[in-house]
Scaffold this motif. Sequence first.
Motif, PDB file in Angstrom:
ATOM      1  N   GLN A  12       0.691  -1.220   0.034  1.00  0.00           N
ATOM      2  CA  GLN A  12      -0.169   0.012  -0.208  1.00  0.00           C
ATOM      3  C   GLN A  12       0.824   1.338  -0.133  1.00  0.00           C
ATOM      4  O   GLN A  12       2.121   1.338   0.482  1.00  0.00           O
ATOM      5  CB  GLN A  12      -0.869   0.016   1.414  1.00  0.00           C
ATOM      6  N   ALA A  13       0.213   2.334  -0.327  1.00  0.00           N
ATOM      7  CA  ALA A  13       1.048   3.647  -0.353  1.00  0.00           C
ATOM      8  C   ALA A  13       1.458   3.906   0.883  1.00  0.00           C
ATOM      9  O   ALA A  13       0.831   3.821   1.905  1.00  0.00           O
ATOM     10  CB  ALA A  13       0.290   4.772  -0.906  1.00  0.00           C
ATOM     11  N   PHE A  36      16.696   0.460 -12.838  1.00  0.00           N
ATOM     12  CA  PHE A  36      15.691   1.267 -13.651  1.00  0.00           C
ATOM     13  C   PHE A  36      14.291   0.524 -13.414  1.00  0.00           C
ATOM     14  O   PHE A  36      14.113  -0.674 -12.730  1.00  0.00           O
ATOM     15  CB  PHE A  36      16.189   0.745 -15.195  1.00  0.00           C
ATOM     16  N   ARG A  37      13.391   1.276 -14.020  1.00  0.00           N
ATOM     17  CA  ARG A  37      12.175   0.760 -13.760  1.00  0.00           C
ATOM     18  C   ARG A  37      11.171   1.024 -15.343  1.00  0.00           C
ATOM     19  O   ARG A  37      11.309   1.895 -15.836  1.00  0.00           O
ATOM     20  CB  ARG A  37      11.145   1.393 -12.629  1.00  0.00           C
ATOM     21  N   GLN A  38      10.464   0.294 -15.343  1.00  0.00           N
ATOM     22  CA  GLN A  38       9.369   0.470 -16.634  1.00  0.00           C
ATOM     23  C   GLN A  38       7.991   0.210 -15.976  1.00  0.00           C
ATOM     24  O   GLN A  38       7.617  -0.775 -15.772  1.00  0.00           O
ATOM     25  CB  GLN A  38       9.747  -0.420 -17.709  1.00  0.00           C
ATOM     26  N   ALA A  39       7.254   1.360 -16.385  1.00  0.00           N
ATOM     27  CA  ALA A  39       5.603   0.984 -15.890  1.00  0.00           C
ATOM     28  C   ALA A  39       5.008   0.733 -17.299  1.00  0.00           C
ATOM     29  O   ALA A  39       5.632   1.119 -18.366  1.00  0.00           O
ATOM     30  CB  ALA A  39       5.286   2.390 -15.746  1.00  0.00           C
ATOM     31  N   LYS A  85       4.919   5.224  -3.487  1.00  0.00           N
ATOM     32  CA  LYS A  85       3.738   6.050  -3.988  1.00  0.00           C
ATOM     33  C   LYS A  85       3.115   5.051  -5.298  1.00  0.00           C
ATOM     34  O   LYS A  85       3.598   4.420  -5.706  1.00  0.00           O
ATOM     35  CB  LYS A  85       4.066   7.384  -4.733  1.00  0.00           C
ATOM     36  N   PRO A  86       1.770   5.243  -5.374  1.00  0.00           N
ATOM     37  CA  PRO A  86       1.263   4.629  -6.564  1.00  0.00           C
ATOM     38  C   PRO A  86       1.782   4.631  -8.039  1.00  0.00           C
ATOM     39  O   PRO A  86       2.232   3.785  -8.746  1.00  0.00           O
ATOM     40  CB  PRO A  86      -0.107   4.852  -6.746  1.00  0.00           C
ATOM     41  N   GLU A  87       2.549   5.816  -8.055  1.00  0.00           N
ATOM     42  CA  GLU A  87       3.403   5.854  -9.210  1.00  0.00           C
ATOM     43  C   GLU A  87       4.661   5.253  -9.297  1.00  0.00           C
ATOM     44  O   GLU A  87       5.601   5.379 -10.568  1.00  0.00           O
ATOM     45  CB  GLU A  87       3.700   7.667  -9.617  1.00  0.00           C
ATOM     46  N   THR A 121       4.004  -3.223  -7.268  1.00  0.00           N
ATOM     47  CA  THR A 121       2.690  -2.836  -7.372  1.00  0.00           C
ATOM     48  C   THR A 121       2.363  -1.873  -6.007  1.00  0.00           C
ATOM     49  O   THR A 121       2.292  -2.537  -4.959  1.00  0.00           O
ATOM     50  CB  THR A 121       1.856  -3.722  -7.449  1.00  0.00           C
ATOM     51  N   VAL A 122       2.235  -0.814  -6.076  1.00  0.00           N
ATOM     52  CA  VAL A 122       1.820  -0.087  -4.904  1.00  0.00           C
ATOM     53  C   VAL A 122       0.397   0.706  -5.214  1.00  0.00           C
ATOM     54  O   VAL A 122      -0.049   1.400  -6.180  1.00  0.00           O
ATOM     55  CB  VAL A 122       2.770   1.331  -4.911  1.00  0.00           C
ATOM     56  N   SER A 123      -0.608   0.021  -4.142  1.00  0.00           N
ATOM     57  CA  SER A 123      -2.102   0.407  -4.233  1.00  0.00           C
ATOM     58  C   SER A 123      -2.049   1.792  -3.443  1.00  0.00           C
ATOM     59  O   SER A 123      -1.651   1.896  -2.316  1.00  0.00           O
ATOM     60  CB  SER A 123      -2.802  -0.297  -4.146  1.00  0.00           C
TER      61      SER A 123
END
Length: 124
Positions: A12-13, A36-39, A85-87, A121-123
């Motif tokens: 969770q956030a 690195f990250r990729q959404a 954060k969700p982002e 995954t951040v909700s």
Amino acid sequence: VQLVESGGGSVQAGGSLRLSCVVSGRTFNSGAMAWFRQAPGKEREFVSAIKWNSYTYYADSVKGRFTISRDKAKKTVYLQMNSLKPEDTAVYYCAADGGVIQSEIRQTRAYDYWGQGTLVTVSS
């Protein structure tokens, strides 16, 4: 050379996760290791890096919340992620290269070796 990430999951956030990246097949005594990250639907972006001399770099979006570190004996690099954060939701990739120079350390093209990624995954 193999890089294997672990530690992803759902949170969770405001929560925390610690990612790990274990390197096998080579010891990187020069260059850098990075995250690195990729959404979904977005390009892969720089998160953080640590040079052979332990100097660290962070994207502005994670500065103050994420911390990169390494254990040379365990050939492992960590990414401690706090105040998520969700982002921050994305697949996180570990990368390494023995020849990364400072001016390119935030660029994907500077790294020859990549892990398979771990999903965070951040909700809200």
